[in-house]
Design an enzyme around this catalytic site. Structure first.
Site, PDB file in Angstrom:
ATOM      1  CB  VAL A   1      -6.246  -4.392   5.649  1.00  0.00           C
ATOM      2  CG1 VAL A   1      -7.344  -5.372   6.028  1.00  0.00           C
ATOM      3  CG2 VAL A   1      -4.905  -4.821   6.199  1.00  0.00           C
ATOM      4  CB  SER A   2      -5.821   0.476   3.114  1.00  0.00           C
ATOM      5  OG  SER A   2      -6.670   0.129   2.049  1.00  0.00           O
TER       6      SER A   2
END
Length: 190
Positions: A9-10
């Site tokens: 995930v960012s």
């Protein structure tokens, strides 16, 4: 042969849980996870994952953009995996690079993903330039300030019904009430 999963995930406010559940359901024995942007080629868990891969292993990801953010990077990853004798499986697109059609699908999906990101970036730049020129975008107001003032004056005069005032300024009764209330109009609650 091992099936190894990679999730990413960012940002820290996003959750890895859904990706990890998908990878576990796909039979991954080992999972690696990063919380950082995919535009960075070197990520701690990604690097450890690639180092752990051996000939005959399968690297499983939920979406193509979990591994890389542009076509060039994805092609480099695929070449590295191919040299190691590792296949890549992408769950959401049913891509399996052990087949010619899977390899083609990966190239095609990567190109489309890059096009989509470029298009979004282009639209964002256009919107930002418009804002700098004073344009905020979005839907125009149903009532201009002049029409709203006229509607308020007609409402305050008390000679017309709300239905007649709405027709006079070219909006629905609900829009008229909403506009008068938002404007803090006098007597709009009756």
């Amino acid at each position: 042969m091992a099936r190894i999963g990679y999730a990413r995930v960012s940002t820290a406010d996003q959750s890895l849980t859904a990706q990890q559940a998908q990878l576990t359901a796909a039979g991954c024995e080992v999972l690696y996870s990063d919380v950082m942007t995919g535009s960075v080629a070197s990520r701690p868990e990604w690097d450890a994952c690639r180092k752990a891969l051996r000939a005959g292993d399968e690297l499983v990801i939920t979406r193509l953009d979990r591994a890389g953010r542009n076509l060039k990077h994805l092609l480099e990853i695929n070449e590295e995996l191919d040299e190691k004798g590792v296949t890549l499986k992408v769950l959401d697109l049913a891509i399996d690079t052990s087949t010619a059609s899977g390899l083609f699908a990966m190239h095609l999906a990567g190109a489309f993903a890059q096009l989509e990101r470029a298009t979004i970036s282009e639209r964002t730049k256009i919107a930002m330039a418009g804002r700098a020129r004073g344009r905020n975008g979005g839907r125009p107001k149903a009532l201009s300030p002049k029409s709203l003032s006229r509607a308020q004056d007609l409402y305050d005069a008390g000679n017309l019904t709300v239905k007649e005032i709405a027709a006079a300024v070219g909006v629905s009764q609900a829009t008229l009430y909403r506009s008068l209330a938002k404007n803090g109009a006098r007597g709009s609650s009756t």
